[in-house]
Scaffold this motif. Structure first.
Motif, PDB file in Angstrom:
ATOM      1  N   ALA A  51       0.965  -1.285   0.212  1.00 56.44           N
ATOM      2  CA  ALA A  51       0.048  -0.385   0.012  1.00 56.44           C
ATOM      3  C   ALA A  51       0.841   0.909   0.339  1.00 56.44           C
ATOM      4  O   ALA A  51       0.112   1.943  -0.608  1.00 56.44           O
ATOM      5  CB  ALA A  51      -0.918   0.156   1.299  1.00 56.44           C
ATOM      6  N   SER A  52       1.832   1.128   0.785  1.00 55.22           N
ATOM      7  CA  SER A  52       2.791   2.454   0.661  1.00 55.22           C
ATOM      8  C   SER A  52       3.906   2.537  -0.652  1.00 55.22           C
ATOM      9  O   SER A  52       3.791   3.783  -1.159  1.00 55.22           O
ATOM     10  CB  SER A  52       4.110   2.322   1.818  1.00 55.22           C
ATOM     11  OG  SER A  52       3.517   2.331   3.181  1.00 55.22           O
ATOM     12  N   LEU A  53       3.808   1.508  -1.590  1.00 61.28           N
ATOM     13  CA  LEU A  53       5.154   1.250  -2.053  1.00 61.28           C
ATOM     14  C   LEU A  53       3.774   1.898  -3.528  1.00 61.28           C
ATOM     15  O   LEU A  53       3.856   2.836  -5.069  1.00 61.28           O
ATOM     16  CB  LEU A  53       5.241   0.198  -3.404  1.00 61.28           C
ATOM     17  CG  LEU A  53       5.667   0.004  -4.104  1.00 61.28           C
ATOM     18  CD1 LEU A  53       6.791   0.517  -4.080  1.00 61.28           C
ATOM     19  CD2 LEU A  53       6.262  -1.508  -4.414  1.00 61.28           C
ATOM     20  N   ALA A  54       2.350   1.595  -3.731  1.00 61.07           N
ATOM     21  CA  ALA A  54       1.134   2.313  -4.324  1.00 61.07           C
ATOM     22  C   ALA A  54       0.781   3.467  -4.204  1.00 61.07           C
ATOM     23  O   ALA A  54       0.187   4.379  -5.409  1.00 61.07           O
ATOM     24  CB  ALA A  54      -0.156   1.958  -4.106  1.00 61.07           C
ATOM     25  N   PRO A 104      11.315   4.620  -5.186  1.00 63.93           N
ATOM     26  CA  PRO A 104      10.073   4.640  -4.381  1.00 63.93           C
ATOM     27  C   PRO A 104      10.263   4.969  -2.990  1.00 63.93           C
ATOM     28  O   PRO A 104       9.345   5.095  -2.074  1.00 63.93           O
ATOM     29  CB  PRO A 104       9.102   4.018  -5.333  1.00 63.93           C
ATOM     30  CG  PRO A 104      10.212   2.623  -5.273  1.00 63.93           C
ATOM     31  CD  PRO A 104      11.328   3.208  -5.557  1.00 63.93           C
ATOM     32  N   PHE A 105      11.820   4.054  -2.533  1.00 59.01           N
ATOM     33  CA  PHE A 105      11.586   3.992  -1.214  1.00 59.01           C
ATOM     34  C   PHE A 105      11.858   4.883  -0.742  1.00 59.01           C
ATOM     35  O   PHE A 105      11.870   5.386   0.493  1.00 59.01           O
ATOM     36  CB  PHE A 105      12.988   3.263  -0.738  1.00 59.01           C
ATOM     37  CG  PHE A 105      12.513   1.281  -1.220  1.00 59.01           C
ATOM     38  CD1 PHE A 105      11.803   0.965  -0.199  1.00 59.01           C
ATOM     39  CD2 PHE A 105      12.888   0.950  -2.285  1.00 59.01           C
ATOM     40  CE1 PHE A 105      11.524  -0.804  -0.755  1.00 59.01           C
ATOM     41  CE2 PHE A 105      12.714  -0.190  -2.673  1.00 59.01           C
ATOM     42  CZ  PHE A 105      12.194  -1.282  -1.824  1.00 59.01           C
ATOM     43  N   VAL A 106      12.918   5.902  -0.931  1.00 61.18           N
ATOM     44  CA  VAL A 106      13.022   7.247  -0.564  1.00 61.18           C
ATOM     45  C   VAL A 106      11.456   8.199  -0.388  1.00 61.18           C
ATOM     46  O   VAL A 106      11.847   8.560   0.409  1.00 61.18           O
ATOM     47  CB  VAL A 106      13.513   8.305  -1.957  1.00 61.18           C
ATOM     48  CG1 VAL A 106      13.888   9.189  -1.226  1.00 61.18           C
ATOM     49  CG2 VAL A 106      15.181   7.704  -1.347  1.00 61.18           C
ATOM     50  N   GLY A 107      10.795   7.928  -1.593  1.00 63.53           N
ATOM     51  CA  GLY A 107       9.640   8.320  -1.498  1.00 63.53           C
ATOM     52  C   GLY A 107       8.632   8.198  -0.238  1.00 63.53           C
ATOM     53  O   GLY A 107       8.005   8.861   0.322  1.00 63.53           O
ATOM     54  N   ILE A 108       8.811   6.489  -0.265  1.00 62.11           N
ATOM     55  CA  ILE A 108       7.731   6.259   0.902  1.00 62.11           C
ATOM     56  C   ILE A 108       8.610   6.784   2.796  1.00 62.11           C
ATOM     57  O   ILE A 108       7.905   7.531   3.261  1.00 62.11           O
ATOM     58  CB  ILE A 108       8.653   4.397   1.756  1.00 62.11           C
ATOM     59  CG1 ILE A 108       7.594   4.141   0.069  1.00 62.11           C
ATOM     60  CG2 ILE A 108       8.161   3.972   2.470  1.00 62.11           C
ATOM     61  CD1 ILE A 108       7.736   2.469   0.057  1.00 62.11           C
ATOM     62  N   VAL A 109       9.794   6.875   2.248  1.00 58.14           N
ATOM     63  CA  VAL A 109      10.566   7.715   4.110  1.00 58.14           C
ATOM     64  C   VAL A 109      10.178   8.924   4.006  1.00 58.14           C
ATOM     65  O   VAL A 109       9.374   9.760   4.695  1.00 58.14           O
ATOM     66  CB  VAL A 109      12.099   7.829   3.532  1.00 58.14           C
ATOM     67  CG1 VAL A 109      12.420   8.834   4.706  1.00 58.14           C
ATOM     68  CG2 VAL A 109      12.880   6.016   3.583  1.00 58.14           C
ATOM     69  N   ALA A 110      10.070   9.617   2.215  1.00 55.08           N
ATOM     70  CA  ALA A 110       9.813  11.475   2.395  1.00 55.08           C
ATOM     71  C   ALA A 110       8.270  11.231   3.242  1.00 55.08           C
ATOM     72  O   ALA A 110       7.480  11.964   3.977  1.00 55.08           O
ATOM     73  CB  ALA A 110       9.799  11.818   1.205  1.00 55.08           C
ATOM     74  N   LEU A 111       7.129  10.398   2.472  1.00 51.94           N
ATOM     75  CA  LEU A 111       5.439  10.425   2.913  1.00 51.94           C
ATOM     76  C   LEU A 111       5.656   9.914   4.236  1.00 51.94           C
ATOM     77  O   LEU A 111       4.889  10.454   5.082  1.00 51.94           O
ATOM     78  CB  LEU A 111       4.555   9.443   2.441  1.00 51.94           C
ATOM     79  CG  LEU A 111       4.551  10.059   0.763  1.00 51.94           C
ATOM     80  CD1 LEU A 111       3.148   8.458   0.410  1.00 51.94           C
ATOM     81  CD2 LEU A 111       3.751  10.867   0.715  1.00 51.94           C
TER      82      LEU A 111
END
Length: 206
Positions: A51-54, A104-111
């Protein structure tokens, strides 16, 4: 629908079958979307990483699309500073969106960072507002909710970045569940309205 009579009365007629059918279809659609949202929310909570990745990929593509639209709109500006600011913000949006898609992992950390910051800021604001209005009814609940939000933000921050993988997915799941429940509740309003209108009333005109 109102029909005037010769005796000076106004009769409120029942809604037509087409109106009732349209209301029923709208209510059924809201229920279907609401149930689907609740199911998606449960799936997001059970599978938070996916879900986080999506969520990150969705945000990334939205930023790229909005940035492309902004670039098109920038060249339609007449003022130089407006063109420059719109162009710069659009390029930034596209760059951040591409980064979230490719990393996307950088984006997950940012979110996750944004979620923690939002919880902390909203908790402080609710606590401050509750203290300011402490003599009014409901102020204690405002302060308690602020303390709870700030405490959750602290717990998440101490667990960061290990909780970044599941945090956006869980938040997305709860949001989908709340949205689905809201749609189901709203779907009952057209039915109540049509039921209330069925009892045609007769009013004396002045």
């Amino acid at each position: 629908e109102q029909v005037s009579c010769d005796q000076g009365q106004t009769v409120v007629a029942w809604p037509s079958r087409q109106v009732l059918a349209a209301l029923a279809i709208a209510a059924a659609a809201l229920v279907a979307i609401g149930v689907a949202s609740i199911i998606a929310g449960i799936a997001a909570i059970l599978l938070p990483f996916f879900a986080s990745l999506a969520a990150v990929l969705t945000v990334g593509w939205c930023l790229v699309f909005s940035g492309a639209v902004g670039l098109f709109a920038a060249f339609r500006r007449h003022e130089t500073w407006e063109m420059a600011s719109t162009f710069g913000l659009s390029v930034l949006a596209i760059g951040v969106g591409i980064l979230m898609i490719l990393q996307p992992f950088v984006g997950i950390v940012a979110l996750a960072t944004l979620i923690i910051a939002w919880l902390g800021a909203s908790g402080v604001l609710r606590l401050w507002y509750g203290l300011k209005r402490r003599r009014e009814p409901g102020a204690i609940w405002m302060m308690l909710s602020g303390l709870a939000a700030f405490a959750v933000a602290l717990l998440l921050w101490f667990g960061f970045p290990f909780n970044a993988i599941w945090l956006p997915g869980v938040v997305l799941g709860f949001d989908l569940m709340l949205w689905g429940a809201l749609l189901i509740v709203l779907s009952r309003k057209p039915a109540r309205a049509s039921g209330a209108d069925r009892g045609g009333t007769t009013e004396q005109s002045s």
